[in-house]
Design a protein around this motif. Sequence first.
Motif, PDB file in Angstrom:
ATOM      1  N   LEU A  53       0.818  -1.218   0.000  1.00  0.00           N
ATOM      2  CA  LEU A  53       0.000   0.000   0.000  1.00  0.00           C
ATOM      3  C   LEU A  53       0.851   1.266   0.000  1.00  0.00           C
ATOM      4  O   LEU A  53       0.342   2.351  -0.268  1.00  0.00           O
ATOM      5  N   THR A  54       2.138   1.130   0.311  1.00  0.00           N
ATOM      6  CA  THR A  54       2.998   2.319   0.363  1.00  0.00           C
ATOM      7  C   THR A  54       4.003   2.332  -0.793  1.00  0.00           C
ATOM      8  O   THR A  54       4.996   3.044  -0.738  1.00  0.00           O
ATOM      9  N   THR A  55       3.767   1.515  -1.801  1.00  0.00           N
ATOM     10  CA  THR A  55       4.541   1.478  -3.054  1.00  0.00           C
ATOM     11  C   THR A  55       5.953   0.927  -2.886  1.00  0.00           C
ATOM     12  O   THR A  55       6.768   1.027  -3.797  1.00  0.00           O
ATOM     13  N   LEU A  56       6.255   0.339  -1.715  1.00  0.00           N
ATOM     14  CA  LEU A  56       7.600  -0.201  -1.524  1.00  0.00           C
ATOM     15  C   LEU A  56       7.773  -1.505  -2.285  1.00  0.00           C
ATOM     16  O   LEU A  56       8.879  -1.888  -2.635  1.00  0.00           O
ATOM     17  N   GLU A  57       6.651  -2.195  -2.512  1.00  0.00           N
ATOM     18  CA  GLU A  57       6.683  -3.394  -3.333  1.00  0.00           C
ATOM     19  C   GLU A  57       5.405  -3.451  -4.166  1.00  0.00           C
ATOM     20  O   GLU A  57       4.425  -2.788  -3.844  1.00  0.00           O
ATOM     21  N   VAL A  58       5.442  -4.264  -5.219  1.00  0.00           N
ATOM     22  CA  VAL A  58       4.302  -4.353  -6.136  1.00  0.00           C
ATOM     23  C   VAL A  58       3.604  -5.700  -5.926  1.00  0.00           C
ATOM     24  O   VAL A  58       4.268  -6.730  -5.867  1.00  0.00           O
ATOM     25  N   PRO A  59       2.269  -5.701  -5.795  1.00  0.00           N
ATOM     26  CA  PRO A  59       1.561  -6.985  -5.621  1.00  0.00           C
ATOM     27  C   PRO A  59       1.604  -7.822  -6.904  1.00  0.00           C
ATOM     28  O   PRO A  59       1.769  -7.284  -7.997  1.00  0.00           O
ATOM     29  N   ASP A  60       1.462  -9.145  -6.754  1.00  0.00           N
ATOM     30  CA  ASP A  60       1.393 -10.030  -7.922  1.00  0.00           C
ATOM     31  C   ASP A  60       0.063  -9.841  -8.638  1.00  0.00           C
ATOM     32  O   ASP A  60      -0.014  -9.897  -9.859  1.00  0.00           O
ATOM     33  N   SER A  61      -1.009  -9.646  -7.860  1.00  0.00           N
ATOM     34  CA  SER A  61      -2.315  -9.376  -8.458  1.00  0.00           C
ATOM     35  C   SER A  61      -3.164  -8.631  -7.452  1.00  0.00           C
ATOM     36  O   SER A  61      -2.807  -8.502  -6.286  1.00  0.00           O
ATOM     37  N   GLY A  62      -4.310  -8.121  -7.924  1.00  0.00           N
ATOM     38  CA  GLY A  62      -5.186  -7.330  -7.070  1.00  0.00           C
ATOM     39  C   GLY A  62      -4.976  -5.842  -7.301  1.00  0.00           C
ATOM     40  O   GLY A  62      -4.082  -5.441  -8.048  1.00  0.00           O
ATOM     41  N   THR A  63      -5.826  -5.042  -6.662  1.00  0.00           N
ATOM     42  CA  THR A  63      -5.739  -3.588  -6.845  1.00  0.00           C
ATOM     43  C   THR A  63      -5.702  -2.888  -5.494  1.00  0.00           C
ATOM     44  O   THR A  63      -6.185  -3.424  -4.491  1.00  0.00           O
ATOM     45  N   ALA A  64      -5.103  -1.695  -5.485  1.00  0.00           N
ATOM     46  CA  ALA A  64      -5.075  -0.884  -4.265  1.00  0.00           C
ATOM     47  C   ALA A  64      -5.183   0.582  -4.647  1.00  0.00           C
ATOM     48  O   ALA A  64      -4.556   1.031  -5.612  1.00  0.00           O
ATOM     49  N   HIS A  65      -5.993   1.312  -3.904  1.00  0.00           N
ATOM     50  CA  HIS A  65      -6.152   2.750  -4.120  1.00  0.00           C
ATOM     51  C   HIS A  65      -6.003   3.493  -2.805  1.00  0.00           C
ATOM     52  O   HIS A  65      -6.524   3.049  -1.777  1.00  0.00           O
ATOM     53  N   ILE A  66      -5.287   4.610  -2.846  1.00  0.00           N
ATOM     54  CA  ILE A  66      -5.179   5.506  -1.696  1.00  0.00           C
ATOM     55  C   ILE A  66      -5.751   6.849  -2.141  1.00  0.00           C
ATOM     56  O   ILE A  66      -5.266   7.425  -3.121  1.00  0.00           O
ATOM     57  N   ALA A  67      -6.760   7.321  -1.449  1.00  0.00           N
ATOM     58  CA  ALA A  67      -7.425   8.576  -1.816  1.00  0.00           C
ATOM     59  C   ALA A  67      -7.795   8.565  -3.311  1.00  0.00           C
ATOM     60  O   ALA A  67      -7.656   9.574  -4.006  1.00  0.00           O
ATOM     61  N   GLY A  68      -8.209   7.428  -3.786  1.00  0.00           N
ATOM     62  CA  GLY A  68      -8.634   7.312  -5.180  1.00  0.00           C
ATOM     63  C   GLY A  68      -7.498   7.116  -6.173  1.00  0.00           C
ATOM     64  O   GLY A  68      -7.733   6.883  -7.353  1.00  0.00           O
ATOM     65  N   ASP A  70      -4.506   5.092  -7.913  1.00  0.00           N
ATOM     66  CA  ASP A  70      -4.093   3.708  -8.116  1.00  0.00           C
ATOM     67  C   ASP A  70      -2.628   3.556  -7.690  1.00  0.00           C
ATOM     68  O   ASP A  70      -1.731   4.150  -8.294  1.00  0.00           O
ATOM     69  N   VAL A  71      -2.402   2.750  -6.643  1.00  0.00           N
ATOM     70  CA  VAL A  71      -1.079   2.653  -6.024  1.00  0.00           C
ATOM     71  C   VAL A  71      -0.038   2.096  -7.003  1.00  0.00           C
ATOM     72  O   VAL A  71       1.103   2.565  -7.049  1.00  0.00           O
ATOM     73  N   VAL A  72      -0.442   1.087  -7.794  1.00  0.00           N
ATOM     74  CA  VAL A  72       0.509   0.458  -8.711  1.00  0.00           C
ATOM     75  C   VAL A  72       0.750   1.344  -9.939  1.00  0.00           C
ATOM     76  O   VAL A  72       1.883   1.530 -10.375  1.00  0.00           O
ATOM     77  N   ALA A  73      -0.319   1.946 -10.470  1.00  0.00           N
ATOM     78  CA  ALA A  73      -0.193   2.745 -11.692  1.00  0.00           C
ATOM     79  C   ALA A  73       0.457   4.097 -11.430  1.00  0.00           C
ATOM     80  O   ALA A  73       1.124   4.653 -12.310  1.00  0.00           O
ATOM     81  N   ASP A  74       0.275   4.637 -10.216  1.00  0.00           N
ATOM     82  CA  ASP A  74       0.773   5.978  -9.944  1.00  0.00           C
ATOM     83  C   ASP A  74       1.467   6.075  -8.576  1.00  0.00           C
ATOM     84  O   ASP A  74       0.989   6.753  -7.653  1.00  0.00           O
ATOM     85  N   PRO A  75       2.618   5.403  -8.467  1.00  0.00           N
ATOM     86  CA  PRO A  75       3.302   5.388  -7.170  1.00  0.00           C
ATOM     87  C   PRO A  75       3.743   6.782  -6.690  1.00  0.00           C
ATOM     88  O   PRO A  75       3.726   7.047  -5.495  1.00  0.00           O
ATOM     89  N   GLN A  76       4.109   7.647  -7.635  1.00  0.00           N
ATOM     90  CA  GLN A  76       4.567   9.000  -7.248  1.00  0.00           C
ATOM     91  C   GLN A  76       3.474   9.765  -6.521  1.00  0.00           C
ATOM     92  O   GLN A  76       3.693  10.328  -5.445  1.00  0.00           O
ATOM     93  N   ALA A  77       2.286   9.788  -7.130  1.00  0.00           N
ATOM     94  CA  ALA A  77       1.163  10.518  -6.526  1.00  0.00           C
ATOM     95  C   ALA A  77       0.778   9.880  -5.199  1.00  0.00           C
ATOM     96  O   ALA A  77       0.413  10.563  -4.240  1.00  0.00           O
ATOM     97  N   THR A  78       0.883   8.535  -5.130  1.00  0.00           N
ATOM     98  CA  THR A  78       0.563   7.838  -3.882  1.00  0.00           C
ATOM     99  C   THR A  78       1.501   8.317  -2.780  1.00  0.00           C
ATOM    100  O   THR A  78       1.062   8.654  -1.685  1.00  0.00           O
TER     101      THR A  78
END
Length: 342
Positions: A53-68, A70-78
Amino acid sequence: MAMIEASGLTKTYRSKSGPVHALTGFDLTVPEGTVKALLGPNGAGKTTVVKMLTTLEVPDSGTAHIAGIDVVADPQATRRTIGVSGQYAAVDENLTGFENLDMIGRLYHLGAKVSRERARELIDVFDLSAAGDRPVKGFSGGMRRRIDLAGALVTNPRVLFLDEPTTGLDPRSRLALWDIITSLVAGGTTVLLTTQYLEEADRLADDIAVIDGGRVIAEGTADHLKAQVGGHRLVVALVDEARADQALEVLRRHGDAEPTLGSDGRQVEVAVTDGPTALQRTLADLGAAGIELHDAGMRRPTLDDVFLQLTGRKAVDEDDDPDTASIATGKTSRTSKKEARR
Ligand SMILES: Nc1ncnc2c1ncn2[C@@H]1O[C@H](COP(=O)(O)OP(=O)(O)O)[C@@H](O)[C@H]1O
Ligand SMILES: [Mg+2]
């Protein structure tokens, strides 16, 4: 609005002894402005969740959003939205408390003036003024935790992750940190904290998710979880183990669940809702039956009790790393004794 939202997260690590399924379909929702505790034993997957959830690692599957976001697609904004205080304090040993905080402000491009102001403010809030000018390497465990938490707050994040914030702290430092976290969340920060202590989750969180084997196995308020194991545990220690069956029979009458007999053959225990009344009646009946006791009392449920109820096994596994297991067991029993005296 859900400030933290995870769905179907999986993560498998490769290790020498084969694959380790750290997350196996992890779901979580944390509404804005609330505190969620992720409660589970060693190895349950808590730190892995925080890493995903804090972008230190990437999940194998599934999705995560912080304040809307996308944690995997946009780690910088996260990263711009969150603060993290890890399980092991991440501070520069050779810098002073003030310098550590100032450095974090610079890394986040707050500018020299704002960074220094923010560092001074946090040193003040965290009661570290006496230590602010000393290198961190001389800090106590409690001070390290405070400076690490202060570091996570430099940027005023909307979402805060605290991975076992008080593990290994002495009781006084733990209480001090609880107070700090409580006042933080009063300001509207959304928090996900991980812990091995039901007491800590109870004290700090609006809602608790119990994690085991990389997934959530139960969710609800502390009261809801405790109700599953009874409000209190009534415990008696027998002088003569030959009387165990009779004692079990008495506790069965006054308890809310099936009583248990400890591995020593003398400690009999049962979940009760009205603790004081059940204790009085149980002691009267044991006395009338001539069953002598070494000890008698009540204790609040621990994670172990909740866990045993949910999974049929203990939270502290005897097969665990012996050091970790003995530390965890030691803490649990200290907590129980303290609770029992109340
Ligand atoms: N980098 C890694 N490589 C291999 N196994 C790992 C790694 N990180 C964690 N694990 C394993 O994943 C499981 C979950 O670990 P973790 O998330 O650290 O649990 P917790 O924080 O609840 O104690 C454990 O079995 C742990 O040994
Ligand atoms: Mg961990």
